[in-house]
Design a protein around this motif. Structure first.
Motif: not given
Length: 170
Positions: A126-130, A138-139, A151-152
């Motif tokens: 689970l990545m945070q954007n920005p 990378v993720c 998941t973004v």
């Protein structure tokens, strides 16, 4: 069933599925990626808590400049994995700073995620954007290498933050 209208992922799944879902998550690992200060990301800390309550072992990857307001230490399966921040380059122009920070963050994030997550049990990233770059790149690579679901968490546009931080023209 609409996830946007529920309080949490667990609420959206419904009470009857929770025991089955927790059993499936037992022993699985989730990586929560914040390419920023973990202490200033309460939203991602809340996501980490929900994943831990669902049965995942959670590792939060980010800069550990300050402690989160939410007491993550109360949740045993949550671990904060600190990323090394890029070197200070305030005296250099933005045209030099941005590429150096990009390359630094790509290598630091890639190797930390690759070696600090399980090769067999990582199920969710689970990545945070920005920031979208290089985090998403990378993720995505790690999710493909380790067959994990990416998941973004979208909550702003990367270009607007870069524009404001570096006074860039549109």
């Amino acid at each position: 069933m609409v996830f946007g209208k529920s309080k949490s992922i667990i609420d959206a799944l419904g009470a009857s599925l929770i025991p089955q879902w927790q059993a499936a998550c037992k022993g699985s690992e989730a990586a929560v990626v914040v390419l920023g200060d973990v202490g200033r990301s309460p939203r991602m800390c809340n996501h980490a808590i929900m994943l831990a309550e669902a049965g995942y072992r959670v590792k939060i990857f980010g800069f550990h400049d300050s402690d989160p307001e939410i007491p993550l230490t109360a949740y045993e399966p949550i671990e904060i994995v600190g990323l090394r921040a890029p070197p200070e380059m305030r005296s250099l122009p933005a045209a030099v700073q941005l590429p150096v920070k990009f390359v630094w963050n790509v290598f630091t994030l890639f190797f930390t995620l690759f070696f600090r997550t399980s090769h067999l049990h990582l199920r969710v990233i689970l990545m945070q954007n920005p920031p979208g770059l290089p985090t998403m790149l990378v993720c995505y690579l790690i999710s493909r290498l380790k067959t994990a679901r990416l998941t973004v968490d979208w909550h702003n546009y990367t270009y607007s933050i870069l524009r404001d931080k570096y006074n860039l023209e549109e």
